[in-house]
Design a protein around this motif. Structure first.
Motif, PDB file in Angstrom:
ATOM      1  N   UNK A  12      67.424 -58.871 -89.985  1.00  0.00           N
ATOM      2  CA  UNK A  12      68.187 -59.790 -90.664  1.00  0.00           C
ATOM      3  C   UNK A  12      68.385 -60.888 -90.202  1.00  0.00           C
ATOM      4  N   UNK A  13      67.758 -60.987 -88.438  1.00  0.00           N
ATOM      5  CA  UNK A  13      67.633 -61.864 -87.428  1.00  0.00           C
ATOM      6  C   UNK A  13      66.400 -62.204 -88.854  1.00  0.00           C
ATOM      7  N   UNK A  14      65.569 -61.354 -88.771  1.00  0.00           N
ATOM      8  CA  UNK A  14      64.131 -62.216 -89.375  1.00  0.00           C
ATOM      9  C   UNK A  14      64.300 -62.812 -90.823  1.00  0.00           C
ATOM     10  N   UNK A  15      64.992 -62.426 -92.007  1.00  0.00           N
ATOM     11  CA  UNK A  15      64.834 -63.217 -92.474  1.00  0.00           C
ATOM     12  C   UNK A  15      66.509 -63.940 -92.618  1.00  0.00           C
ATOM     13  N   UNK A  16      67.374 -63.993 -91.903  1.00  0.00           N
ATOM     14  CA  UNK A  16      68.324 -64.988 -92.161  1.00  0.00           C
ATOM     15  C   UNK A  16      67.705 -66.346 -90.970  1.00  0.00           C
ATOM     16  N   UNK A  17      66.810 -66.006 -90.059  1.00  0.00           N
ATOM     17  CA  UNK A  17      66.313 -67.086 -89.445  1.00  0.00           C
ATOM     18  C   UNK A  17      65.173 -67.795 -89.771  1.00  0.00           C
ATOM     19  N   UNK A  18      64.236 -66.737 -90.198  1.00  0.00           N
ATOM     20  CA  UNK A  18      62.836 -67.463 -90.760  1.00  0.00           C
ATOM     21  C   UNK A  18      63.072 -67.560 -92.289  1.00  0.00           C
ATOM     22  N   UNK A  19      63.320 -66.422 -93.092  1.00  0.00           N
ATOM     23  CA  UNK A  19      62.725 -66.333 -94.607  1.00  0.00           C
ATOM     24  C   UNK A  19      63.411 -67.619 -95.552  1.00  0.00           C
ATOM     25  N   UNK A  48      78.030 -64.980 -88.524  1.00  0.00           N
ATOM     26  CA  UNK A  48      77.338 -66.549 -87.569  1.00  0.00           C
ATOM     27  C   UNK A  48      75.555 -65.660 -87.300  1.00  0.00           C
ATOM     28  N   UNK A  49      75.464 -66.303 -87.747  1.00  0.00           N
ATOM     29  CA  UNK A  49      73.231 -66.065 -86.792  1.00  0.00           C
ATOM     30  C   UNK A  49      73.113 -65.008 -85.947  1.00  0.00           C
ATOM     31  N   UNK A  88      79.874 -56.213 -94.605  1.00  0.00           N
ATOM     32  CA  UNK A  88      81.007 -55.652 -93.516  1.00  0.00           C
ATOM     33  C   UNK A  88      79.647 -54.500 -92.777  1.00  0.00           C
ATOM     34  N   UNK A  89      78.498 -53.982 -92.634  1.00  0.00           N
ATOM     35  CA  UNK A  89      77.900 -53.454 -91.717  1.00  0.00           C
ATOM     36  C   UNK A  89      78.179 -54.360 -90.596  1.00  0.00           C
ATOM     37  N   UNK A  90      76.994 -55.615 -91.355  1.00  0.00           N
ATOM     38  CA  UNK A  90      76.364 -56.584 -89.976  1.00  0.00           C
ATOM     39  C   UNK A  90      78.068 -57.641 -89.579  1.00  0.00           C
TER      40      UNK A  90
END
Lengths: 264, 263
Positions: free
Chosen positions: B203-210, B195-196, A36-38
């Motif tokens: 969050x971008x670092x986590x879901x785009x790389x880690x 969507x990315x 929800x937050x994102x």
């Protein structure tokens, strides 16, 4: 009643043995709030209100709805019934001096009571972590109506899972039903999005069914919306519970004769 | 190569005869997953009835994203999910011994021994969503974009496979990975709905790389809508190569630590 109270107590205590599962369950409450937050953060980045919600009331809605979905632990009822029936060990429930549906109702009650404490704690932590200005109604009538509805909703969900579980007498493999039910319930209880975003005709149709009152309406009541639907909701949900009480009794009586016990 | 293909064909034949025993469950995966993605379409449809865009994405782009995720999921469910998913239980029970004693790569056998043709209609269903998304988006994709989209679908399916293998190799070292698998499920579920392009900061670092679940459907969707830079495409290809090397190395490392539990 005393025997059911004992079942509640045993189920409550039994959860202490699964401390790691409890911790993970609490941790995963964050994923719905994170979603929800994102997502809503991106949507509200360009506007102040969507369908009458501000970003803060939207997050409050998701926090309450997530909490209510998390304390609803009756999925285990259908899984346990299906496993026992398929494995031929359901006899255990046939010989105990308690009504089978009542037994599972009490068992779920004990589990829910245990998770209630920890999920409440997790909810407070997430509110602080995400720095949410939590919207919560101060109207006592709405809070009481929501509490009553949550209680009835929990009872209904146990009944639904019990119904699906005993279908294993006839169909053996009910995993397909259970997975589809999980997908559908997540949507129709407003866990994915507030149902008010759906077209009016669909929402009107949803009001006839009990799922609307299980988590969605209580969440809305607790953020101070939809107060006019509270009485109707309580009555409708009670009617569905009575209906399922009778249906489950009849279905169980008809199907249990198909059971083949093992090791008795 | 020929030997491996013949082996996969034999596994498929065996699996099909096994599935015919449980006919009701044959299309189970299709019904469950199609209902999941239909509900997701409903969700985004409801959101777009209130707003014009999410981040910078229009409704058409979002439909393509959902269709692409559904397509990746369809490939996963049809080809390797049921095989790879069984790895932890085989390690724990000691049944993994049978795979080591056969004259074939154990990972190859585990990957393809549970091909589930019942989920195959999901591929067509997903392509239908992508085509619908393209029509809502307006305009048509160039043949080059379509070709690159297909290539990246295959690469992202490989990335998806790498992630599954990485997580299911952990039981070589620890007793239970249930919570890690739960975490995988939760993160995957999150990236399926978001969507990315919406991710920012940590969050971008986590879901785009880690945990690169965030790029799986986003990059192909950006390719077909021609809204990605060459750097983005190269980055995605590098991530796939890195994770594939990592998954295979980790698997070999895990094999060396296998302690048979059955004998």
């Amino acid at each position: 009643m005393k025997k059911y109270w004992e079942i509640i107590k045993i189920s409550f205590k039994g959860q202490i043995a699964w401390r790691f599962d409890v911790a993970m369950n609490i941790l995963f409450t964050v994923t719905r709030i994170l979603f929800a937050y994102i997502l809503w953060g991106a949507i509200f980045g360009q506007r102040d209100t969507v369908a009458g919600f501000t970003f803060q009331t939207m997050l409050s809605y998701y926090i309450i709805n997530s909490f209510l979905s998390q304390i609803e632990m009756s999925d285990g009822v259908s899984r346990e019934l299906s496993r026992r029936i398929r494995g031929g060990t359901f006899s255990k429930y046939m010989v105990i001096p308690a009504n089978v549906q009542g037994y599972f109702m009490a068992q779920s009650g004990g589990v829910t009571a245990f998770y209630l404490i920890f999920d409440l704690l997790a909810t407070v932590i997430w509110i602080l972590v995400f720095r949410i200005r939590f919207s919560f109604t101060t109207d006592v009538t709405m809070i009481l109506a929501a509490a009553g509805m949550v209680l009835l909703g929990l009872v209904f969900m146990v009944q639904l899972n019990y119904f699906l579980g005993i279908l294993a007498f006839k169909y053996q493999d009910i995993n397909l039903f259970l997975m589809m039910k999980s997908n559908l319930v997540a949507f129709v209880t407003g866990t994915m999005i507030p149902l008010v975003l759906l077209p009016g005709t669909i929402v009107s149709a949803m009001r006839i069914f009990p799922f609307y009152y299980v988590a969605y309406l209580p969440s809305m009541l607790l953020i101070g919306k939809n107060g006019e639907e509270a009485i109707m909701g309580l009555l409708l949900l009670s009617a569905w519970i009575l209906l399922f009480l009778a249906v489950n009794k009849i279905v169980y009586r008809c199907l249990r004769i198909r059971f083949d016990g093992v090791g008795i | 190569m020929n030997k491996s293909l013949r082996f996969i064909a034999v596994l498929l034949k065996m699996k099909l005869s096994h599935m015919m025993v449980f006919r009701i469950s044959f299309f189970g995966g299709f019904f469950v997953d199609s209902s999941l993605f239909l509900l997701q379409l409903l969700m985004f449809n409801a959101i777009y009835s209130q707003v014009d865009s999410i981040g910078e994405w229009s409704k058409g782009q979002m439909l393509i994203f959902v269709g692409t995720f559904s397509l990746l999921n369809a490939i996963n469910m049809t080809v390797y999910f049921f095989g790879v998913n069984g790895i932890p239980s085989k390690i724990k029970s000691g049944d993994f011994d049978h795979y080591l004693t056969k004259p074939i790569n154990p990972l190859l056998r585990l990957t393809f021994e549970n091909i589930n043709l019942g989920s195959a209609p999901l591929v067509l269903f997903s392509i239908g969503i992508v085509i619908y998304g393209m029509s809502v988006q307006g305009g048509s994709a160039s043949p080059a974009a379509c070709l690159l989209y297909v290539i990246f679908i295959l690469l992202m399916a490989l990335l998806y496979y790498d992630m599954e293998v990485l997580i299911r190799t952990l039981p070589f070292f620890v007793i239970s990975t249930d919570s890690i698998e739960q975490l995988e499920c939760a993160m995957f579920d999150l990236c399926m709905k978001i969507p990315g392009v919406v991710f920012k900061g940590i969050f971008k670092l986590i879901f785009y790389f880690i945990l690169p679940y965030g790029i799986m459907a986003t990059i192909p969707a950006q390719i077909i809508t021609e809204s990605i830079s060459p750097v983005g495409i190269i980055y995605a290809a590098i991530v796939v190569i890195l994770f594939t090397v990592l998954a295979l190395r980790f698997w070999k490392f895990g094999l060396r630590h296998y302690k048979s539990a059955s004998s």
